[in-house]
Scaffold this motif. Structure first.
Motif, PDB file in Angstrom:
ATOM      1  N   LEU A   1       0.718  -1.173  -0.074  1.00 48.88           N
ATOM      2  CA  LEU A   1       0.146  -0.104   0.002  1.00 48.88           C
ATOM      3  C   LEU A   1       0.864   1.283   0.163  1.00 48.88           C
ATOM      4  O   LEU A   1       1.853   1.218   0.592  1.00 48.88           O
ATOM      5  CB  LEU A   1      -0.810  -0.087   1.225  1.00 48.88           C
ATOM      6  CG  LEU A   1      -1.756   1.150   1.408  1.00 48.88           C
ATOM      7  CD1 LEU A   1      -3.129   0.314   2.208  1.00 48.88           C
ATOM      8  CD2 LEU A   1      -1.448   2.325   2.068  1.00 48.88           C
ATOM      9  N   SER A   2       0.562   2.365  -0.671  1.00 49.68           N
ATOM     10  CA  SER A   2       1.220   3.492  -0.838  1.00 49.68           C
ATOM     11  C   SER A   2       0.668   4.707  -1.109  1.00 49.68           C
ATOM     12  O   SER A   2      -0.672   4.510  -1.199  1.00 49.68           O
ATOM     13  CB  SER A   2       2.140   3.417  -2.118  1.00 49.68           C
ATOM     14  OG  SER A   2       1.564   3.020  -3.075  1.00 49.68           O
ATOM     15  N   GLU A   3       0.867   6.043  -1.215  1.00 46.72           N
ATOM     16  CA  GLU A   3       0.328   7.185  -1.226  1.00 46.72           C
ATOM     17  C   GLU A   3      -0.869   7.178  -0.321  1.00 46.72           C
ATOM     18  O   GLU A   3      -1.958   7.717  -1.141  1.00 46.72           O
ATOM     19  CB  GLU A   3      -0.032   7.174  -2.902  1.00 46.72           C
ATOM     20  CG  GLU A   3       1.080   7.458  -3.578  1.00 46.72           C
ATOM     21  CD  GLU A   3       0.797   7.761  -5.008  1.00 46.72           C
ATOM     22  OE1 GLU A   3      -0.276   8.474  -5.243  1.00 46.72           O
ATOM     23  OE2 GLU A   3       1.575   7.376  -5.969  1.00 46.72           O
ATOM     24  N   LEU A   4      -0.680   7.192   0.699  1.00 48.11           N
ATOM     25  CA  LEU A   4      -1.568   6.994   1.877  1.00 48.11           C
ATOM     26  C   LEU A   4      -1.943   8.370   2.261  1.00 48.11           C
ATOM     27  O   LEU A   4      -1.123   9.470   2.633  1.00 48.11           O
ATOM     28  CB  LEU A   4      -1.016   6.351   3.109  1.00 48.11           C
ATOM     29  CG  LEU A   4      -2.194   6.381   4.270  1.00 48.11           C
ATOM     30  CD1 LEU A   4      -3.312   5.332   3.948  1.00 48.11           C
ATOM     31  CD2 LEU A   4      -1.442   5.557   5.627  1.00 48.11           C
ATOM     32  N   GLU A   5      -3.359   8.846   2.324  1.00 42.87           N
ATOM     33  CA  GLU A   5      -4.060  10.238   2.612  1.00 42.87           C
ATOM     34  C   GLU A   5      -5.071   9.838   3.604  1.00 42.87           C
ATOM     35  O   GLU A   5      -5.859   9.049   3.361  1.00 42.87           O
ATOM     36  CB  GLU A   5      -4.479  10.867   1.391  1.00 42.87           C
ATOM     37  CG  GLU A   5      -3.574  11.005   0.486  1.00 42.87           C
ATOM     38  CD  GLU A   5      -4.036  11.820  -0.767  1.00 42.87           C
ATOM     39  OE1 GLU A   5      -5.171  12.201  -0.626  1.00 42.87           O
ATOM     40  OE2 GLU A   5      -3.685  11.963  -1.979  1.00 42.87           O
ATOM     41  N   VAL A   6      -4.891  10.678   4.768  1.00 39.06           N
ATOM     42  CA  VAL A   6      -6.094  10.357   5.762  1.00 39.06           C
ATOM     43  C   VAL A   6      -6.495  11.996   6.214  1.00 39.06           C
ATOM     44  O   VAL A   6      -5.725  12.715   6.612  1.00 39.06           O
ATOM     45  CB  VAL A   6      -5.533   9.832   7.039  1.00 39.06           C
ATOM     46  CG1 VAL A   6      -6.494   9.763   7.967  1.00 39.06           C
ATOM     47  CG2 VAL A   6      -4.852   8.443   6.683  1.00 39.06           C
ATOM     48  N   ARG A   7      -7.854  12.210   6.021  1.00 41.07           N
ATOM     49  CA  ARG A   7      -8.381  13.427   6.161  1.00 41.07           C
ATOM     50  C   ARG A   7      -9.809  13.380   6.858  1.00 41.07           C
ATOM     51  O   ARG A   7     -10.283  12.142   6.607  1.00 41.07           O
ATOM     52  CB  ARG A   7      -8.240  14.438   5.073  1.00 41.07           C
ATOM     53  CG  ARG A   7      -9.055  14.152   3.909  1.00 41.07           C
ATOM     54  CD  ARG A   7      -9.106  15.070   2.887  1.00 41.07           C
ATOM     55  NE  ARG A   7     -10.050  14.711   1.876  1.00 41.07           N
ATOM     56  CZ  ARG A   7     -11.357  14.883   1.688  1.00 41.07           C
ATOM     57  NH1 ARG A   7     -12.089  15.551   2.609  1.00 41.07           N
ATOM     58  NH2 ARG A   7     -12.031  14.479   0.568  1.00 41.07           N
ATOM     59  N   ARG A   8     -10.094  14.232   7.521  1.00 42.43           N
ATOM     60  CA  ARG A   8     -11.618  14.240   7.941  1.00 42.43           C
ATOM     61  C   ARG A   8     -12.502  14.365   6.922  1.00 42.43           C
ATOM     62  O   ARG A   8     -12.324  14.965   5.676  1.00 42.43           O
ATOM     63  CB  ARG A   8     -11.788  15.603   8.858  1.00 42.43           C
ATOM     64  CG  ARG A   8     -13.064  15.632   9.488  1.00 42.43           C
ATOM     65  CD  ARG A   8     -13.231  17.066  10.526  1.00 42.43           C
ATOM     66  NE  ARG A   8     -12.914  18.191   9.926  1.00 42.43           N
ATOM     67  CZ  ARG A   8     -12.965  19.063  10.594  1.00 42.43           C
ATOM     68  NH1 ARG A   8     -13.485  19.288  11.710  1.00 42.43           N
ATOM     69  NH2 ARG A   8     -12.939  20.327   9.802  1.00 42.43           N
ATOM     70  N   ALA A   9     -13.490  13.496   7.044  1.00 38.44           N
ATOM     71  CA  ALA A   9     -14.562  13.466   5.753  1.00 38.44           C
ATOM     72  C   ALA A   9     -15.271  14.743   5.599  1.00 38.44           C
ATOM     73  O   ALA A   9     -15.496  15.431   6.441  1.00 38.44           O
ATOM     74  CB  ALA A   9     -15.805  12.572   6.484  1.00 38.44           C
ATOM     75  N   GLY A  10     -15.737  14.860   4.405  1.00 35.50           N
ATOM     76  CA  GLY A  10     -16.241  16.131   3.819  1.00 35.50           C
ATOM     77  C   GLY A  10     -17.616  16.192   4.292  1.00 35.50           C
ATOM     78  O   GLY A  10     -18.340  15.299   4.862  1.00 35.50           O
ATOM     79  N   LEU A  11     -18.562  17.219   3.726  1.00 36.36           N
ATOM     80  CA  LEU A  11     -19.906  17.159   3.871  1.00 36.36           C
ATOM     81  C   LEU A  11     -20.587  16.141   3.108  1.00 36.36           C
ATOM     82  O   LEU A  11     -21.704  15.470   3.810  1.00 36.36           O
ATOM     83  CB  LEU A  11     -20.317  18.467   3.347  1.00 36.36           C
ATOM     84  CG  LEU A  11     -22.007  18.882   3.486  1.00 36.36           C
ATOM     85  CD1 LEU A  11     -22.375  18.788   4.825  1.00 36.36           C
ATOM     86  CD2 LEU A  11     -22.188  20.062   2.793  1.00 36.36           C
ATOM     87  N   ALA A  12     -20.008  15.452   2.226  1.00 30.11           N
ATOM     88  CA  ALA A  12     -20.905  14.368   1.352  1.00 30.11           C
ATOM     89  C   ALA A  12     -20.844  13.163   2.231  1.00 30.11           C
ATOM     90  O   ALA A  12     -21.963  12.565   2.396  1.00 30.11           O
ATOM     91  CB  ALA A  12     -19.966  14.223   0.250  1.00 30.11           C
ATOM     92  N   GLU A  13     -19.704  12.690   3.214  1.00 29.63           N
ATOM     93  CA  GLU A  13     -19.655  11.891   3.656  1.00 29.63           C
ATOM     94  C   GLU A  13     -20.484  11.945   4.993  1.00 29.63           C
ATOM     95  O   GLU A  13     -21.117  10.990   5.689  1.00 29.63           O
ATOM     96  CB  GLU A  13     -18.340  11.304   4.265  1.00 29.63           C
ATOM     97  CG  GLU A  13     -17.538  10.719   3.266  1.00 29.63           C
ATOM     98  CD  GLU A  13     -16.792  11.824   2.390  1.00 29.63           C
ATOM     99  OE1 GLU A  13     -15.812  11.670   1.256  1.00 29.63           O
ATOM    100  OE2 GLU A  13     -17.183  13.158   2.511  1.00 29.63           O
ATOM    101  N   ALA A  14     -20.393  13.154   5.532  1.00 24.52           N
ATOM    102  CA  ALA A  14     -21.287  13.649   6.821  1.00 24.52           C
ATOM    103  C   ALA A  14     -22.926  13.282   6.359  1.00 24.52           C
ATOM    104  O   ALA A  14     -23.665  12.895   7.350  1.00 24.52           O
ATOM    105  CB  ALA A  14     -20.940  14.897   7.279  1.00 24.52           C
TER     106      ALA A  14
END
Length: 301
Positions: free
Chosen positions: A276-289
Motif C-alpha cells: 500500500l502506498s500514497e496514503l492520505e488521511v483526512r476528516r470526511a467532507g460534507l458528502a460523507e457526513a
C-alpha cells in the motif's frame, strides 16, 4: 448574517400531510438576514414542501409560516423575494432582454437590466430567443430573472443543474456577491460540494423534520468520520464489509475508505496490503457526513 435580527422567513411547528404521507412533521425552520442556508436531504425529505409553504404556494395544515414577519401570500412580502425553481415554463419566443424587462416591471425598485444580466452572466444572450438556448443557458436566464427584483430573500432550488463547471463557478461567485449585499439565500442542491463551498449554515432534513443543523465544520465534527485514500490492490467491495467501515470504493484508481474508527481500519489496511502506498488521511467532507446522517436516520426509523 446577524443572528440577533428577526428571521426573514420562518416555519414554526408546520405539519403537512398528503393522505397517509407526512411531508412535514412539526417542522421548525428559520432563515436569518444575510445568511446562505443550504437545505439538504434525500428525495422525499420535505425540502420542496418546506419551500412551497414559505413561498405561500400552499397553506400549512398546522403551525405557522411567516415571510418578513407577515403572511407568505401577502403581495408586499412576495415582492421582496426572488425564486429559481427546478423547472420554469417561460415563453420560448421572447428574447432574454424582453423577459428581463417584463419581470423587472413587477418590482418597485428592480436592478438595471445590464446589472442583472452581468451578475447572471447572460450579457451575450439578451437578443436570443429563450427557446433557442441550451439547458445551461436557460438556467442562467432563470437566475437573472430571480435576482432582477433586488430581493432580500432568494430561493434557489437546484440552481446549477445542466451547467458546465465554468458556468457553475460563475454562478457561485454571483451568489456570494448577493450574500455580500445582505441578501438571504435558501439553497437546495444535490451537489454537496456546492453546499460545502457556499453555505454558512446547513440544515439536513429527513422524513419531514430537521435531523441536524450547523456550519459545514460542525456537521463534519458531529459525525466524526475520516476519509482514507491510498493506492492499493485490495478489493473495495471486500473492504466495505470490514468492521467500522462505513463505505469503500474507488476514485481515479485509488481505494477510498470512509470510517469512524480510522486507527483500527488503517492498521488492517496496512496488514492486508504491505505494498500500500500514497496514503492520505483526512476528516470526511460534507458528502460523507450527509450520507452518515441519512443512514442514522433510516436506522432510527
Amino acid at each position: 448574517m446577524n443572528p440577533s435580527m428577526p428571521p426573514v422567513a420562518e416555519l414554526v411547528g408546520v405539519t403537512q400531510r398528503y393522505g397517509a404521507l407526512t411531508a412535514l412533521d412539526g417542522l421548525d425552520l428559520a432563515v436569518r438576514p444575510g445568511e446562505l442556508l443550504a437545505l439538504l436531504g434525500p428525495n422525499g425529505a420535505g425540502k420542496s414542501t418546506s419551500i412551497g409553504v414559505l413561498l405561500g404556494l400552499m397553506r400549512p395544515q398546522s403551525g405557522q409560516a411567516r415571510l418578513f414577519g407577515g403572511d407568505p401570500q401577502d403581495v408586499v412580502s412576495r415582492r421582496r423575494i426572488g425564486v429559481m425553481l427546478q423547472s420554469a415554463a417561460l415563453p420560448a419566443t421572447l428574447r432574454v432582454g424582453e423577459l428581463l424587462r417584463l419581470t423587472a416591471s413587477y418590482y418597485p425598485a428592480p436592478r438595471p437590466l445590464a446589472e442583472s444580466a452581468a451578475l447572471a452572466g447572460v450579457d451575450d444572450l439578451l437578443t436570443r430567443p429563450y427557446g433557442k438556448l441550451s439547458g445551461g443557458q436557460q438556467r442562467r436566464v432563470q437566475f437573472a430573472l430571480a435576482l432582477c427584483g433586488r430581493p432580500a430573500l432568494l430561493f434557489l432550488d437546484e440552481p446549477t443543474v445542466g451547467m458546465d463547471i465554468e458556468a457553475r463557478q460563475k454562478l457561485w461567485a454571483a451568489i456570494r456577491s448577493l450574500v455580500g449585499e445582505g441578501c438571504a439565500v435558501v439553497l437546495t442542491t444535490h451537489y454537496l460540494e456546492e453546499a460545502e463551498a457556499l453555505a454558512q449554515r446547513v440544515v439536513v432534513m429527513g422524513q419531514g423534520r430537521v435531523l441536524t443543523e450547523g456550519s459545514v465544520d460542525e456537521l463534519r465534527g458531529r459525525v466524526g468520520m475520516t476519509r482514507i485514500r491510498c493506492l492499493s490492490d485490495l478489493d473495495a467491495d471486500a473492504v466495505a464489509g470490514w468492521t467500522h467501515v462505513t463505505a469503500a470504493g474507488r476514485e481515479e484508481g485509488r481505494l477510498v475508505v470512509t470510517t469512524a474508527a480510522a486507527e483500527s481500519v488503517l492498521r488492517r489496511l496496512l496488514d492486508a496490503d504491505t505494498t500500500l502506498s500514497e496514503l492520505e488521511v483526512r476528516r470526511a467532507g460534507l458528502a460523507e457526513a450527509f450520507v452518515e446522517l441519512s443512514r442514522q436516520d433510516k436506522e432510527a426509523a
